[in-house]
Scaffold this motif. Structure first.
Motif, mmCIF file in Angstrom:
data_model
loop_
_atom_site.group_PDB
_atom_site.id
_atom_site.type_symbol
_atom_site.label_atom_id
_atom_site.label_comp_id
_atom_site.label_asym_id
_atom_site.label_seq_id
_atom_site.Cartn_x
_atom_site.Cartn_y
_atom_site.Cartn_z
ATOM 1 N N TRP A 1 -6.179 5.422 5.780
ATOM 2 C CA TRP A 1 -6.997 4.811 5.148
ATOM 3 C C TRP A 1 -8.320 4.738 5.570
ATOM 4 O O TRP A 1 -8.583 5.213 6.805
ATOM 5 C CB TRP A 1 -6.734 3.600 5.386
ATOM 6 C CG TRP A 1 -5.210 2.788 4.748
ATOM 7 C CD1 TRP A 1 -4.512 3.397 4.418
ATOM 8 C CD2 TRP A 1 -4.838 1.543 4.843
ATOM 9 N NE1 TRP A 1 -3.892 2.636 3.665
ATOM 10 C CE2 TRP A 1 -3.529 1.348 4.613
ATOM 11 C CE3 TRP A 1 -5.189 0.728 5.502
ATOM 12 C CZ2 TRP A 1 -3.059 0.085 4.257
ATOM 13 C CZ3 TRP A 1 -4.753 -0.657 5.235
ATOM 14 C CH2 TRP A 1 -3.338 -0.582 4.871
ATOM 15 N N GLU A 2 -9.216 4.716 4.650
ATOM 16 C CA GLU A 2 -10.757 4.800 5.299
ATOM 17 C C GLU A 2 -11.974 3.530 4.604
ATOM 18 O O GLU A 2 -11.266 3.078 4.137
ATOM 19 C CB GLU A 2 -11.696 6.547 4.478
ATOM 20 C CG GLU A 2 -10.886 7.266 4.653
ATOM 21 C CD GLU A 2 -12.099 8.566 3.756
ATOM 22 O OE1 GLU A 2 -12.557 8.316 3.102
ATOM 23 O OE2 GLU A 2 -11.076 9.369 4.157
ATOM 24 N N VAL B 1 -1.651 3.673 7.076
ATOM 25 C CA VAL B 1 -2.560 3.028 8.105
ATOM 26 C C VAL B 1 -4.083 4.429 8.428
ATOM 27 O O VAL B 1 -5.117 4.155 8.250
ATOM 28 C CB VAL B 1 -2.924 1.799 8.673
ATOM 29 C CG1 VAL B 1 -2.272 0.447 7.818
ATOM 30 C CG2 VAL B 1 -1.989 2.174 9.747
ATOM 31 N N HIS C 1 -12.418 0.547 6.763
ATOM 32 C CA HIS C 1 -11.547 -0.828 6.527
ATOM 33 C C HIS C 1 -12.077 -1.107 8.174
ATOM 34 O O HIS C 1 -11.507 -0.153 8.734
ATOM 35 C CB HIS C 1 -10.507 -0.852 6.249
ATOM 36 C CG HIS C 1 -9.216 -0.716 6.986
ATOM 37 N ND1 HIS C 1 -8.029 -1.339 7.583
ATOM 38 C CD2 HIS C 1 -8.809 0.392 7.085
ATOM 39 C CE1 HIS C 1 -8.057 -0.809 8.300
ATOM 40 N NE2 HIS C 1 -7.517 0.857 8.047
ATOM 41 N N ALA D 1 0.326 -1.070 -0.161
ATOM 42 C CA ALA D 1 0.333 -0.031 0.411
ATOM 43 C C ALA D 1 0.777 1.187 -0.105
ATOM 44 O O ALA D 1 2.307 1.468 0.877
ATOM 45 C CB ALA D 1 -1.289 -0.350 1.047
#
Length: 100
Positions: free
Chosen positions: A71-72, A68, A74, A64
């Protein structure tokens, strides 16, 4: 950590550093949990430096590109290092056993 991407039926496994950057990533696809990626950021960087990035990406995938914390959408499940290593070892063995 790991999370499931329902739309593609893919389990994503991540090893992250203290700043939230992905250092290793595994992708297992479908009900058979077929490994489609098992990428290491350090290996990716060495392949980039050696001019062999396309070869590395096509075999092992990429990690990725965002930490983290950015991130949205998850909901990761935390794993122990041992649990991650077990999945990593299995995925890498299966990917490296495939013809290039």
């Amino acid at each position: 950590m790991r999370c499931h991407w329902d739309e593609e039926d893919v389990w994503l496994y991540f090893e992250v550093d203290t700043e939230g950057w992905v250092t290793r990533q595994i992708e297992l696809e479908g009900p058979a949990l077929t490994p489609v990626a098992a990428a290491s950021l350090a290996e990716w960087q060495r392949a980039y430096d050696a001019g062999r990035l396309d070869e590395y990406d096509s075999r092992f995938g990429i990690t990725a590109e965002l930490p983290v914390s950015e991130w949205e959408g998850h909901d990761p499940e935390q794993l122990t290092s041992e649990e991650f290593e077990e999945v990593w070892d299995s995925a890498r063995q299966r990917i490296t056993a495939r013809p290039s």
